[in-house]
Design an enzyme around this catalytic site. Structure first.
Site, short mmCIF file in Angstrom:
data_model
loop_
_atom_site.label_atom_id
_atom_site.label_comp_id
_atom_site.label_asym_id
_atom_site.label_seq_id
_atom_site.Cartn_x
_atom_site.Cartn_y
_atom_site.Cartn_z
CG ASP A 104 -1.99 1.02 1.18
OD1 ASP A 104 -2.06 1.77 0.18
OD2 ASP A 104 -2.79 1.09 2.13
CB ALA A 105 3.27 2.40 -2.24
CE LYS A 106 -4.02 5.11 0.42
NZ LYS A 106 -3.54 4.00 1.27
NE ARG A 107 5.93 5.17 -3.25
CZ ARG A 107 5.80 5.16 -1.92
NH1 ARG A 107 4.67 5.54 -1.35
NH2 ARG A 107 6.81 4.79 -1.14
CB THR A 133 -2.62 0.99 -3.18
OG1 THR A 133 -1.56 1.55 -2.40
CG2 THR A 133 -3.21 -0.19 -2.44
#
Lengths: 305, 305
Positions: A104-107, A133
Site C-alpha cells: 500500500d504505497a499509493k504511488r 495501490t
C-alpha cells in the site's frame, strides 16, 4: 526447445480469489507497525529491527488463516533506508510463507517515473510483490506502465476510488456536469482499464480501493465495476462494519478483500483482547482478532445468501 | 532563560524567494538519475553508489547557480533500501551546500498514515528537507498533517494541481456541475489552505504543482492562487518553454520555480551539448544547460516587463 515458450504467469485475480477460497477468508491483515504502539519488551532493539520482529510474530500467528497481507510503506519509510530494509525483510518473510502481498504505497507519477515505481515494487528486479495501490489523479498515462507490467507479470493493482477517510468527500464526491460524482467517473475508468484482463474467476487485475466506511458508495461502485476486485480499508478501527462491507461482494460471496490493520495487529492494547492476552502474547491477541473478523464477515455473508 | 522561547523557523516561501533573488535564478534542477543514462565510466560502481557519484558531480558543477534542487524519490526507491541510502546521501550533500531541497514524492494517505510520511521527509527525526510534493485526491484530512508540520517547522508543500503529462486531462480537466474544472477546484482549495501562511514576501507555504506544458491553465491558476508558489515541471524535455512558464510569475517576476531534470542532468547526451562536452565532462554540460535555461527564462521575464 526448453525456454522458447515462457508460461504466462497466473492471473492475479485468480490467485487471490483461489487463496481466499482455500482459507475461506476474504480478510487481509495490514502490517502497519508503529514503534510507539509495540509491546515494551520489543522496544529494546533499534526501531526498524523492532518493526520486523513484531511483524514476524504477527505473521507466524496468523498466516494459516490469512490469504493476503497489506503492507503500508509509510510506516517503514519513516525510518529511511533502515526502515526500507525492514520492509524488504518483512516481504521476504511473507514470501517464504507463500502469502499474497499487497504493498500500500499509493504511488503516482508521470509515465517515465511511474516505470521506476513499477520496477521498485512489481518487477523481479525489485521487491516483486503481488499488487500495489496507486493514485489515479494523474490519469491514464500515469497508470498504464503499472497495468502493462501487471498484465505481463501476473500482478495486480488497486486504484484509489472512494477512500475511507472523512475528507474523501472534498474532491471524490464532487458532482460533475454529467451528474456523476468524481469517484464514479474514476470507477468507470477502472472498469475500462480492467476489461480484457479477467482470469478464469471472471475478475480482472485492475482493482479498486473503496472505503469500508461508505456502504452506499460501495453499492454504487460494485455496479460500475462488476469485474474489479475491491480492497476495502476502514473495517474496525476506522468504523466500517461487516454489514457495510457485504455490498462489495458478488452473489457468490467473491470479489472483495477486507483489510484491518490496527484492529488486528494492535488488538492486544484494547478490549476484549487486552483482558484475555498479556502484551507478551500480543500475537495471540492478533490471531484471535483475525478469527473474530473472519467470523464477523463470513457470518454476515452467509446470512445474506 | 535560554530555550524558553524557540525562535519561529523562517517562512519557507521567504527562504525560497530569497535564494532565488540572490542567485537571480528561478530555476530548479531535478536530480532524477537513471543508471542506464549515466556516462559509462560511472557505471563501474554498484547502481545506488553510481547514482550518488553522478549527483555529486552535478551538484558541484551547478550549486553556485541554482537555489533549489528537486529530488524524484522513485529513481532511488527503485533500488530499495540501498537506493534510499543514495537518496539520504544526496540530501546530506545538498545540505552541506546549503541548498533548498524539494522531495518530489507525490505522497498521499489518510491522516494517521500521512503523519508517518511527514515524519519521514519534513521532521528533524527524518530527512528534514525543505518541501515535499503531495497528491490531493484524498482531501483535506490527508493534507492537514503535512500543512501543520510545514507551518511549525518552516517547511513548504507543493500540491499536485494540473500535472504536466498528456493524460492529466482525464480527471483534472473534468467539468464540474458549477462549470469549474477539477484542477480549478483543487486550486481554489490550495488557495484556502495557504491563507494565513504568508511570509514577508506575500507568498505562503502551500504551493501548487502546475505543468509548464499547459500555459492557459497556468494563467487561470495564477489568478485562483495569487499567494501560492508554483512549481513547474515539464520545461525542456517534456516540451514546456520559457514563453509558457512566464505566466506563472507575478508582475515583479516572483512566485514560481521552473524545474528541469533530464534537460539538465543528461544534457551531455543531446545536442548542442553533446558536440561541446565529452561524456567524461557531463557535469560541465549540465552547468552550461543551467546557464542557458536561466538566460532563457530570465530573458523572457525581463522582456515581459
Amino acid at each position: 526447445m526448453v525456454g522458447l515458450f515462457k508460461p504466462m504467469p497466473k492471473n492475479f485475480a485468480d490467485r487471490l480469489l483461489g487463496q481466499i477460497r482455500k482459507l475461506k477468508n476474504p480478510s487481509c491483515v495490514g502490517l502497519d507497525p508503529r514503534f510507539e504502539l509495540l509491546p515494551d519488551f520489543l522496544k529494546g532493539s533499534n526501531k526498524p529491527q523492532a518493526l520486523f520482529n513484531f511483524n514476524k510474530k504477527i505473521i507466524d500467528a496468523t498466516f494459516d488463516l490469512i490469504p493476503v497481507y497489506k503492507i503500508q510503506v509509510a510506516f517503514y519509510e519513516v525510518y529511511g533506508s533502515k526502515g526500507f530494509r525492514a520492509l524488504e525483510r518483512t516481504i521476504s518473510y511473507l514470501k517464504k510463507k507463500k502469502k499474497i502481498i499487497i504493498v500500500d504505497a499509493k504511488r503516482n507519477d508521470i509515465g517515465s517515473t511511474a516505470q521506476a515505481y513499477c520496477q521498485a515494487y512489481l518487477s523481479k528486479k525489485g521487491l516483486d510483490v503481488d499488487a500495489l495501490t496507486v493514485n489515479p489523479y494523474l490519469g491514464w498515462d500515469s497508470l498504464e506502465p503499472f497495468i502493462e507490467v501487471a498484465k505481463r507479470q501476473g500482478k495486480g493493482l488497486f486504484v484509489l476510488t472512494k477512500t475511507s477517510n472523512p475528507s474523501s468527500a472534498d474532491f471524490q464526491d464532487l458532482k460533475m456536469k454529467n451528474g456523476k460524482r468524481l469517484y464514479e467517473v474514476v470507477g468507470g475508468k477502472i472498469n475500462e482499464w480492467n476489461r480484457g484482463t479477467e482470469g478464469k474467476s471472471g475478475y480482472g487485475i485492475v482493482g479498486a480501493v473503496v472505503g469500508a466506511t461508505y456502504p452506499q458508495e460501495i453499492k454504487k461502485l460494485r455496479k460500475i465495476m462488476p469485474r474489479s476486485i475491491f480492497l476495502l480499508p476502514g473495517y474496525g478501527a476506522q468504523g466500517g462494519s461487516a454489514k457495510d462491507v457485504v455490498f462489495a461482494f458478488d452473489k457468490e460471496g467473491k470479489g472483495a478483500i477486507i483489510n484491518s490493520s490496527r484492529g488486528i495487529i494492535f488488538s492486544y492494547r484494547n478490549n476484549p483482547y487486552k483482558k484475555r492476552f498479556p502484551s507478551k502474547k500480543f500475537y495471540l491477541a492478533a490471531r484471535q482478532a483475525v478469527i473474530d473478523m473472519r467470523e464477523d464477515i463470513v457470518g454476515k455473508l452467509n446470512k445474506r445468501d
